[in-house]
Enzyme design. Structure first.
Site, mmCIF file in Angstrom:
data_model
loop_
_atom_site.group_PDB
_atom_site.id
_atom_site.type_symbol
_atom_site.label_atom_id
_atom_site.label_comp_id
_atom_site.label_asym_id
_atom_site.label_seq_id
_atom_site.Cartn_x
_atom_site.Cartn_y
_atom_site.Cartn_z
ATOM 1 N N GLU A 60 10.064 -8.302 6.144
ATOM 2 C CA GLU A 60 9.218 -8.714 6.974
ATOM 3 C C GLU A 60 9.327 -10.131 7.663
ATOM 4 O OE1 GLU A 60 5.224 -7.760 6.169
ATOM 5 O OE2 GLU A 60 5.610 -5.624 6.498
ATOM 6 N N TYR B 231 0.914 -1.285 -0.108
ATOM 7 C CA TYR B 231 0.037 0.018 -0.031
ATOM 8 C C TYR B 231 0.997 1.328 0.022
ATOM 9 C CZ TYR B 231 1.023 -0.833 4.871
ATOM 10 O OH TYR B 231 1.798 -1.064 6.166
#
Length: 94
Positions: free
Chosen positions: A89, A66
Site C-alpha cells: 500500500e 480486516y
C-alpha cells in the site's frame, strides 16, 4: 528467490500484505509465512533508505487490517503457485 507477485494499492495507510491461507476469511498463516515476512522486511528496509519516515506494517490482510475476500495475493499464491505474494500500500500523493 523465484516466483514473486507484487501488487500495488494506493491508499492512506502503508502496509505490506502477505497472503492469508484462507483467502482473507481467517487468521491462518501460509506454510512459508516467515520467509515472506523476511522478504517483506528487506523491502521495507530498502524503502527506508530512500524515505526514512516511511513505516510499513508486515502481515496478512486478516491479521493487520480486516477479514477480506479473495485478494490478488491469494490468487497468485494459490491459483498460480507463486510462493512470494504481497501487496504494497502506497501513501497518497503529498
Amino acid at each position: 528467490v523465484t516466483g514473486k507477485f507484487i501488487s500495488f494499492f494506493f491508499f492512506s495507510i502503508k502496509i505490506f500484505f502477505i497472503k492469508n491461507i484462507l483467502y482473507g476469511y481467517g487468521n491462518g498463516l501460509p506454510p512459508n509465512y516467515q520467509k515472506q515476512v523476511a522478504a517483506a522486511q528487506k523491502g521495507t528496509d530498502a524503502i527506508k533508505v530512500v524515505n526514512a519516515s516511511r513505516t510499513y506494517t508486515i502481515g496478512t490482510i486478516a491479521n493487520v487490517l480486516y477479514i477480506a475476500s479473495r485478494s490478488t495475493v491469494d490468487w497468485a499464491y494459490d491459483g498460480l503457485d507463486i510462493p512470494y505474494s504481497a501487496t504494497i500500500e502506497l501513501p497518497p500523493t503529498q
